[in-house]
Design a protein around this motif. Structure first.
Motif, PDB file in Angstrom:
ATOM      1  N   PRO A 120      60.528  48.370  25.607  1.00 48.76           N
ATOM      2  CA  PRO A 120      59.451  47.535  26.161  1.00 48.76           C
ATOM      3  C   PRO A 120      58.624  48.277  27.223  1.00 48.76           C
ATOM      4  O   PRO A 120      59.116  49.171  27.915  1.00 48.76           O
ATOM      5  N   TYR A 121      57.341  47.869  27.329  1.00 49.35           N
ATOM      6  CA  TYR A 121      56.422  48.397  28.328  1.00 49.35           C
ATOM      7  C   TYR A 121      55.671  47.238  28.957  1.00 49.35           C
ATOM      8  O   TYR A 121      55.542  46.166  28.363  1.00 49.35           O
ATOM      9  N   LEU A 122      55.177  47.449  30.147  1.00 51.97           N
ATOM     10  CA  LEU A 122      54.471  46.393  30.874  1.00 51.97           C
ATOM     11  C   LEU A 122      53.174  45.987  30.178  1.00 51.97           C
ATOM     12  O   LEU A 122      52.520  46.813  29.531  1.00 51.97           O
ATOM     13  N   PRO A 123      52.795  44.743  30.337  1.00 53.52           N
ATOM     14  CA  PRO A 123      51.494  44.318  29.812  1.00 53.52           C
ATOM     15  C   PRO A 123      50.372  44.946  30.642  1.00 53.52           C
ATOM     16  O   PRO A 123      50.571  45.311  31.805  1.00 53.52           O
ATOM     17  N   MET A 124      49.214  45.079  30.029  1.00 52.25           N
ATOM     18  CA  MET A 124      48.033  45.620  30.706  1.00 52.25           C
ATOM     19  C   MET A 124      46.872  44.663  30.478  1.00 52.25           C
ATOM     20  O   MET A 124      47.022  43.628  29.831  1.00 52.25           O
ATOM     21  N   PHE A 125      45.708  45.040  30.998  1.00 51.91           N
ATOM     22  CA  PHE A 125      44.529  44.224  30.749  1.00 51.91           C
ATOM     23  C   PHE A 125      44.332  44.035  29.257  1.00 51.91           C
ATOM     24  O   PHE A 125      44.589  44.943  28.474  1.00 51.91           O
ATOM     25  N   ARG A 126      43.849  42.888  28.876  1.00 52.56           N
ATOM     26  CA  ARG A 126      43.627  42.583  27.462  1.00 52.56           C
ATOM     27  C   ARG A 126      42.272  43.079  26.973  1.00 52.56           C
ATOM     28  O   ARG A 126      41.955  42.984  25.796  1.00 52.56           O
ATOM     29  N   GLN A 127      41.464  43.604  27.873  1.00 49.84           N
ATOM     30  CA  GLN A 127      40.137  44.075  27.505  1.00 49.84           C
ATOM     31  C   GLN A 127      39.803  45.329  28.299  1.00 49.84           C
ATOM     32  O   GLN A 127      40.458  45.628  29.291  1.00 49.84           O
ATOM     33  N   PRO A 128      38.798  46.073  27.856  1.00 47.86           N
ATOM     34  CA  PRO A 128      38.441  47.311  28.559  1.00 47.86           C
ATOM     35  C   PRO A 128      37.977  47.055  29.986  1.00 47.86           C
ATOM     36  O   PRO A 128      37.475  45.976  30.315  1.00 47.86           O
ATOM     37  N   VAL A 129      38.145  48.070  30.817  1.00 45.73           N
ATOM     38  CA  VAL A 129      37.595  48.076  32.169  1.00 45.73           C
ATOM     39  C   VAL A 129      36.423  49.058  32.146  1.00 45.73           C
ATOM     40  O   VAL A 129      36.608  50.230  31.822  1.00 45.73           O
ATOM     41  N   LEU A 130      35.246  48.567  32.450  1.00 42.30           N
ATOM     42  CA  LEU A 130      34.054  49.406  32.462  1.00 42.30           C
ATOM     43  C   LEU A 130      33.829  49.912  33.878  1.00 42.30           C
ATOM     44  O   LEU A 130      33.911  49.140  34.839  1.00 42.30           O
ATOM     45  N   VAL A 131      33.565  51.211  34.008  1.00 40.45           N
ATOM     46  CA  VAL A 131      33.395  51.818  35.325  1.00 40.45           C
ATOM     47  C   VAL A 131      31.945  52.278  35.476  1.00 40.45           C
ATOM     48  O   VAL A 131      31.407  52.973  34.612  1.00 40.45           O
ATOM     49  N   PHE A 132      31.350  51.878  36.590  1.00 40.71           N
ATOM     50  CA  PHE A 132      29.953  52.171  36.904  1.00 40.71           C
ATOM     51  C   PHE A 132      29.889  52.925  38.226  1.00 40.71           C
ATOM     52  O   PHE A 132      30.862  52.959  38.983  1.00 40.71           O
ATOM     53  N   GLU A 133      28.728  53.489  38.505  1.00 37.64           N
ATOM     54  CA  GLU A 133      28.511  54.111  39.798  1.00 37.64           C
ATOM     55  C   GLU A 133      27.114  53.777  40.285  1.00 37.64           C
ATOM     56  O   GLU A 133      26.233  53.410  39.502  1.00 37.64           O
ATOM     57  N   GLY A 134      26.943  53.909  41.592  1.00 38.60           N
ATOM     58  CA  GLY A 134      25.643  53.636  42.179  1.00 38.60           C
ATOM     59  C   GLY A 134      25.605  54.083  43.619  1.00 38.60           C
ATOM     60  O   GLY A 134      26.625  54.448  44.208  1.00 38.60           O
ATOM     61  N   ALA A 135      24.430  54.031  44.185  1.00 39.79           N
ATOM     62  CA  ALA A 135      24.227  54.390  45.585  1.00 39.79           C
ATOM     63  C   ALA A 135      24.851  53.327  46.496  1.00 39.79           C
ATOM     64  O   ALA A 135      25.181  52.221  46.052  1.00 39.79           O
ATOM     65  N   LYS A 136      24.970  53.675  47.749  1.00 42.84           N
ATOM     66  CA  LYS A 136      25.526  52.757  48.739  1.00 42.84           C
ATOM     67  C   LYS A 136      24.783  51.415  48.725  1.00 42.84           C
ATOM     68  O   LYS A 136      25.396  50.357  48.790  1.00 42.84           O
TER      69      LYS A 136
END
Length: 141
Positions: free
Chosen positions: A55-71
């Protein structure tokens, strides 16, 4: 077995300040997403198991989208997340100088909302609301 692609009406997103070092980007992302499952348990899927029944731990059921931007992009996104009352997690520059959860919480608590020096923000909610929060941000390369 259902082979239809899963579609989600929600979005998990992380917005990072564009001037972070690579190690900081990874660290901030890991810390931010750790809070979402506690506030929104529906984002967590079922446990995993390999072919040998390990067995392994459950994770998010959907993707995590990563963005970037200025302060400024991060500050505006934070304000929009607050106004929409979306589940959110913040990481401020002060947290790079702390070494434990108690000090992390104290560092955030010591600064008024408008004064937070945000380096990361995680949000979860309906796709259209999260998209509006992220206006002006770009996908992380």
């Amino acid at each position: 077995m259902n082979t239809e692609p899963l579609r989600f009406d929600t979005k998990i997103a992380v917005l990072l300040r564009e001037d972070l070092e690579p190690w900081q980007r990874l660290n901030v992302t890991a810390f931010l997403v750790s809070g979402l499952g506690t506030a929104s348990p529906e984002v967590i899927g079922e446990p995993y198991e390999d072919a040998d029944a390990v067995p392994y731990l459950p994770m998010f059921r959907q993707p995590v989208l990563v963005f970037e931007g200025a302060k400024e992009t991060l500050k505006a996104a934070h304000g929009r997340a607050l106004s929409r009352a979306l589940p959110r997690a913040v990481f401020t520059s002060d947290l790079f100088a702390t070494g434990n959860d108690r000090d992390n919480r104290a560092a955030v608590r010591a600064v008024p909302t408008d004064g937070l020096d945000l380096v990361g923000l995680a949000v979860y909610g309906p796709k259209n609301a999260v998209d509006k929060v992220l206006k002006g941000a770009r996908m992380h390369p």
